[in-house]
Design a protein around this motif. Structure first.
Motif, short mmCIF file in Angstrom:
data_model
loop_
_atom_site.label_atom_id
_atom_site.label_comp_id
_atom_site.label_asym_id
_atom_site.label_seq_id
_atom_site.Cartn_x
_atom_site.Cartn_y
_atom_site.Cartn_z
N ASN A 163 33.68 40.65 -5.83
CA ASN A 163 34.68 39.87 -5.12
C ASN A 163 35.16 40.65 -3.90
O ASN A 163 36.23 41.26 -3.91
N ILE A 164 34.36 40.61 -2.86
CA ILE A 164 34.62 41.41 -1.67
C ILE A 164 35.96 41.03 -1.02
O ILE A 164 36.70 41.90 -0.56
N GLU A 165 36.29 39.76 -0.99
CA GLU A 165 37.53 39.33 -0.34
C GLU A 165 38.76 39.91 -1.02
O GLU A 165 39.69 40.38 -0.36
N ASN A 166 38.78 39.88 -2.36
CA ASN A 166 39.93 40.43 -3.08
C ASN A 166 40.04 41.94 -2.90
O ASN A 166 41.13 42.47 -2.71
N ILE A 167 38.90 42.63 -2.96
CA ILE A 167 38.91 44.08 -2.79
C ILE A 167 39.39 44.41 -1.37
O ILE A 167 40.19 45.32 -1.18
N GLY A 168 38.91 43.67 -0.37
CA GLY A 168 39.35 43.89 1.00
C GLY A 168 40.84 43.69 1.14
O GLY A 168 41.53 44.46 1.81
N TYR A 169 41.35 42.64 0.51
CA TYR A 169 42.79 42.36 0.57
C TYR A 169 43.59 43.48 -0.09
O TYR A 169 44.61 43.93 0.45
N ILE A 170 43.12 43.95 -1.23
CA ILE A 170 43.81 45.03 -1.95
C ILE A 170 43.81 46.31 -1.11
O ILE A 170 44.84 46.98 -0.96
N LEU A 171 42.65 46.68 -0.54
CA LEU A 171 42.58 47.89 0.28
C LEU A 171 43.44 47.78 1.53
O LEU A 171 44.09 48.75 1.93
N ASP A 172 43.46 46.59 2.13
CA ASP A 172 44.31 46.37 3.30
C ASP A 172 45.78 46.54 2.94
O ASP A 172 46.55 47.17 3.67
N THR A 173 46.17 45.99 1.82
CA THR A 173 47.56 46.09 1.35
C THR A 173 47.91 47.55 1.04
O THR A 173 48.99 48.02 1.42
N MET A 174 46.99 48.25 0.38
CA MET A 174 47.24 49.66 0.09
C MET A 174 47.40 50.47 1.37
O MET A 174 48.26 51.34 1.47
N GLY A 175 46.55 50.17 2.36
CA GLY A 175 46.65 50.86 3.64
C GLY A 175 47.97 50.59 4.33
O GLY A 175 48.59 51.47 4.91
N TYR A 176 48.42 49.34 4.26
CA TYR A 176 49.68 48.95 4.88
C TYR A 176 50.86 49.71 4.28
O TYR A 176 51.72 50.20 4.99
N TYR A 177 50.87 49.80 2.95
CA TYR A 177 51.99 50.45 2.28
C TYR A 177 51.84 51.97 2.17
O TYR A 177 52.76 52.65 1.76
N VAL A 229 33.32 39.28 18.52
CA VAL A 229 34.37 39.64 17.57
C VAL A 229 35.34 38.48 17.39
O VAL A 229 35.76 38.16 16.27
N ALA A 230 35.69 37.80 18.49
CA ALA A 230 36.60 36.64 18.40
C ALA A 230 35.97 35.54 17.56
O ALA A 230 36.66 34.89 16.76
N ASP A 231 34.67 35.33 17.68
CA ASP A 231 33.97 34.33 16.87
C ASP A 231 34.03 34.70 15.38
O ASP A 231 34.23 33.84 14.53
N ILE A 232 33.85 35.96 15.10
CA ILE A 232 33.90 36.43 13.71
C ILE A 232 35.29 36.18 13.13
O ILE A 232 35.43 35.67 12.02
N PHE A 233 36.33 36.53 13.89
CA PHE A 233 37.69 36.32 13.42
C PHE A 233 38.00 34.83 13.27
O PHE A 233 38.73 34.43 12.36
N ALA A 234 37.46 34.02 14.15
CA ALA A 234 37.71 32.57 14.08
C ALA A 234 37.11 31.96 12.81
O ALA A 234 37.63 30.97 12.29
N GLU A 235 36.05 32.56 12.31
CA GLU A 235 35.41 32.04 11.09
C GLU A 235 36.11 32.48 9.81
O GLU A 235 35.84 31.94 8.75
N LEU A 236 36.97 33.47 9.91
CA LEU A 236 37.67 33.95 8.71
C LEU A 236 38.62 32.89 8.20
O LEU A 236 39.21 32.15 8.98
N PRO A 237 38.82 32.87 6.87
CA PRO A 237 39.74 31.85 6.30
C PRO A 237 41.19 32.12 6.66
O PRO A 237 41.62 33.14 6.96
#
Length: 106
Positions: free
Chosen positions: A4-18, A98-106
Motif C-alpha cells: 500500500n504505497i499511498e498509505n506508507i507515503g502518507y505516513i512517512l510524509d506525516t512523520m516528516g512533518y512532525y 511535474v505539473a502533469d504528475i501533480f495534476a493526476e494525484l488524487p
C-alpha cells in the motif's frame, strides 16, 4: 515489497512533518546534552541550523536549475541570465511534466 504505497507515503510524509518537534529535540539532546559537551552556544547554533533548512524542489525533481547554479559557482564570471536562458525551454518542459504528475494525484 510495499502493498500500500499511498498509505506508507502518507505516513512517512506525516512523520516528516512532525519530526521538527520530535527528531530535532532528540538530536540536540543527544548531540549536546548527553555527550558531556553541555555547550549552550552549540545548542543555539544547532537550533539556528534546523530552523533555516529548506526543501529545494528544483533539486528533487531535477528541473535543471540546481545544476546550473552549481556550475556557475565555479566560474570566475558567471553569466546568470545567459545560462538560465539557455536552459529555459528544458526547464519549462520539466516543470510541465511535474505539473502533469501533480495534476493526476488524487
Amino acid at each position: 515489497n510495499c502493498r500500500n504505497i499511498e498509505n506508507i507515503g502518507y505516513i512517512l510524509d506525516t512523520m516528516g512533518y512532525y519530526s521538527i518537534d520530535t527528531v530535532t529535540e532528540a538530536v540536540i539532546e543527544t548531540t549536546i546534552m548527553n555527550k558531556g559537551i553541555r555547550d549552550t552556544d552549540s545548542e543555539e547554533m544547532l537550533r539556528i541550523v534546523f530552523k533555516s533548512k529548506f526543501f529545494d524542489t528544483s533539486c528533487v525533481y531535477d528541473w535543471g536549475i540546481y545544476g546550473t547554479w552549481c556550475d556557475m559557482t565555479f566560474k570566475t564570471n558567471p553569466e546568470i541570465a545567459f545560462s538560465l536562458a539557455k536552459k529555459e525551454a528544458s526547464i519549462g518542459k520539466t516543470l510541465e511534466n511535474v505539473a502533469d504528475i501533480f495534476a493526476e494525484l488524487p
